[in-house]
Enzyme design. Structure first.
Site, PDB file in Angstrom:
ATOM      1  N   ALA A  49       0.840  -1.188   0.000  1.00 50.47           N
ATOM      2  CA  ALA A  49       0.000   0.000   0.000  1.00 50.47           C
ATOM      3  C   ALA A  49       0.876   1.238   0.000  1.00 50.47           C
ATOM      4  O   ALA A  49       2.080   1.172   0.214  1.00 50.47           O
ATOM      5  CB  ALA A  49      -0.899  -0.011   1.233  1.00 50.47           C
ATOM      6  N   GLY A  51      -1.139  -5.109   1.187  1.00 49.30           N
ATOM      7  CA  GLY A  51      -2.465  -4.827   0.621  1.00 49.30           C
ATOM      8  C   GLY A  51      -2.676  -5.535  -0.708  1.00 49.30           C
ATOM      9  O   GLY A  51      -3.797  -5.927  -1.045  1.00 49.30           O
ATOM     10  N   GLU A  98      -3.703  -8.917   0.118  1.00 46.80           N
ATOM     11  CA  GLU A  98      -5.081  -8.910   0.633  1.00 46.80           C
ATOM     12  C   GLU A  98      -6.087  -8.865  -0.519  1.00 46.80           C
ATOM     13  O   GLU A  98      -7.104  -9.545  -0.503  1.00 46.80           O
ATOM     14  CB  GLU A  98      -5.283  -7.730   1.593  1.00 46.80           C
ATOM     15  CG  GLU A  98      -4.558  -7.993   2.905  1.00 46.80           C
ATOM     16  CD  GLU A  98      -4.643  -6.863   3.901  1.00 46.80           C
ATOM     17  OE1 GLU A  98      -4.284  -5.725   3.533  1.00 46.80           O
ATOM     18  OE2 GLU A  98      -5.060  -7.104   5.046  1.00 46.80           O
ATOM     19  N   GLU A 126       3.891  -6.060   6.660  1.00 48.85           N
ATOM     20  CA  GLU A 126       3.424  -4.981   7.534  1.00 48.85           C
ATOM     21  C   GLU A 126       4.146  -4.932   8.866  1.00 48.85           C
ATOM     22  O   GLU A 126       4.415  -3.867   9.414  1.00 48.85           O
ATOM     23  CB  GLU A 126       1.905  -5.112   7.792  1.00 48.85           C
ATOM     24  CG  GLU A 126       1.023  -4.682   6.638  1.00 48.85           C
ATOM     25  CD  GLU A 126       0.759  -5.800   5.643  1.00 48.85           C
ATOM     26  OE1 GLU A 126       1.514  -6.801   5.626  1.00 48.85           O
ATOM     27  OE2 GLU A 126      -0.204  -5.674   4.859  1.00 48.85           O
TER      28      GLU A 126
END
Lengths: 257, 259
Positions: B66, B109, B112, B132
């Protein structure tokens, strides 16, 4: 930019020359890094269609430079950070690789030779799985490649007895593509590499990619992988040229893609 | 649909194509991009023309994480008010099959988003992971939960705690991806699979997706009740009548219509 290796391109053949002759081309951390960089550069360079690895001076490569190794060295860390990335990069190189073995290939130097697709060997060359002679075990892929190339029984002999073998003996075991006289090593290797460089490079890469998986793959899975590979090969310009040349009854001129 | 800034979208052969298009930053997801993705997916879901959806990434990666810039100054309160993950939640309500064609990296992300797909094809050079933890946070759009559902407690913790990257073979063995595809054929093979699905009876596909989704969350008994009702529901469709009639008459069924 390179200090421990030399690097040159001749007629679509990329040469990597291990260049620490006074240390029998023993690996240092820097040499591992420079090998990775050179292999990746050749893999990307469309003008290179075959890769040769050889050694400057008397030896091909004597493995890890023991003089740089501290008594309390963490061997696992050393292998994971230095040799594993180098051997993985070599295995992922889709262009054909040739070890031109000019002299002794010992320890990880033997492993490096095993990781190449072909081994052209000088009559002066020798091979030794030297690890056991100092109380260590083979690393850098030797335990993977060796039984695949020479079979389990001979692989156990070589790694446990740690005896030096000469060029012709190595040929008898299936380790060697060709034994040549020391004076002709570079010329014959260049000729052989140029022959490879004129073949359909993409197809060679696909053969390597899938054959590497052969021993861990069932027939059913391999038939599927071959189908993927064949589809990919069938999309190349070289395939079109190969078929056209066949019908025209002439020699194909492959471009490598 | 050309007013999107961060994604390319088009329809070919009844397949809705959504391509992440920030290749210079390996398709890092920012909030506006996620809104575009969700808008595109919901539009495809409503479109009569689209039978199956494919998500892919332009350039070398599917999506590598992200946009960190965007959130570095955030506070718990600003995040609560922003409620950005409601956008992501909407992807769970898409009823049509979503395929992901993944190459290079699917990290954070990006991974995900992959885990929102129903079927995942990835190339041999793909690496996935949740990095992360290395930034002092953790996944936030369902990654922690979905990884645990797929891998189990211990293997999920290992990947989430170390933030290390998993190669495609591990991901395949863990059941995170369906097929490993040579990079040269990724889009073509994903399209072939999508086309095959696009010929299947659309209502069956929807209700199977609904039931399999619930089977992951509900008890066996509760999800079997859902299965039963969805099965009964299909007997109200033309496609069921035609499918069963054709079987009895030993002929191929006419094209399924989704009604």
């Amino acid at each position: 930019m390179y200090e421990t290796i030399n690097y040159e391109i001749k007629e679509q053949v990329g040469w990597i020359i291990l260049n620490r002759p006074d240390k029998l081309n023993a690996f240092t951390s820097q040499m591992n890094q420079e090998m990775i960089k050179a292999l990746k550069t050749f893999q990307r360079d469309a003008d290179v269609r075959a890769i040769v690895i050889t050694g400057e001076g008397k030896a091909f490569c004597s493995g890890e430079d023991l003089s740089g190794l501290r008594a309390d060295a963490d061997h696992r860390h050393m292998i994971i950070t230095r040799y594993k990335p180098m051997m993985e990069t070599l295995a992922k190189t889709e262009k054909p690789t040739i070890a031109a073995i000019n002299g002794a290939a010992a320890g990880a130097g033997f492993s490096l030779a095993l990781g190449c697709d072909f081994r052209i060997v000088s009559e002066k060359a020798s091979f030794i799985q030297a690890f056991i002679n100092i109380g260590l075990i083979p690393d850098s892929g030797s335990l993977y490649y060796l039984p695949r190339i020479v079979g389990m029984a001979k692989a156990l002999e070589l790694t446990i007895l740690g005896e030096k073998i000469k060029a012709h003996e190595a040929k008898d075991y299936g380790l060697v593509t060709k034994v040549v006289s020391p004076d002709n090593l570079n010329v014959e290797t260049q000729e052989f590499a140029e022959r490879l460089a004129n073949l359909p490079t993409k197809a060679i890469g696909l053969i390597k990619r899938y054959m590497q998986q052969s021993f861990e793959t069932s027939l059913e899975q391999m038939l599927d992988l071959e189908a993927y590979g064949q589809k990919t090969a069938g999309l190349t310009e070289d395939y079109k040229e190969g078929v056209q040349a066949f019908f025209d009854k002439r020699k194909p001129e492959y471009k490598g893609y | 649909m050309s007013d999107y800034q961060y994604i390319n979208t088009w329809i070919e052969d009844s397949i809705g194509r959504m391509e992440l298009n920030r290749p210079k930053v390996f398709n890092a997801l920012n909030r506006a991009m996620v809104r575009e993705i969700v808008h595109c997916l919901t539009t495809f879901d409503q479109s009569e023309e689209v039978k199956v959806i494919i998500m892919s990434g332009a350039g070398k990666a599917f999506a590598a994480g992200a946009d960190i810039n965007e959130m570095i100054e955030d506070t718990p309160i600003s995040l609560e008010k922003l409620n950005q993950f409601e956008d992501w939640d909407k992807i769970s309500f898409i009823k049509k099959p979503i395929l992901a064609a993944v190459q290079g990296f699917a990290l954070g992300g990006g991974l995900e988003l992959v885990l929102f797909a129903d079927i995942v094809f990835a190339t041999e050079n793909t690496k996935i992971g949740f990095p992360e933890v290395n930034l002092g946070v953790m996944p936030s759009a369902g990654g922690t939960v979905k990884l645990t559902k797929t891998l189990g407690y211990r293997r999920a913790l290992e990947w989430l705690w170390t933030g290390e990257q998993m190669d495609v073979r591990q991901a395949y063995q863990c059941g995170l991806i369906n097929r490993i595809i040579p990079s040269e054929l990724l889009i073509e093979e994903t399209m072939n699979f999508a086309k095959k699905l696009s010929k299947q009876p659309p209502l069956s596909l929807r209700l199977i997706k609904d039931t399999v989704g619930r089977a992951q969350d509900l008890s066996v008994h509760e999800s079997m009740l859902v299965e039963r009702k969805n099965f009964y529901l299909l007997f109200g469709s033309e496609d069921q009548k035609e499918g069963m009639r054709a079987f009895m008459e030993k002929r191929p069924p006419a094209a399924f219509r989704g009604s």
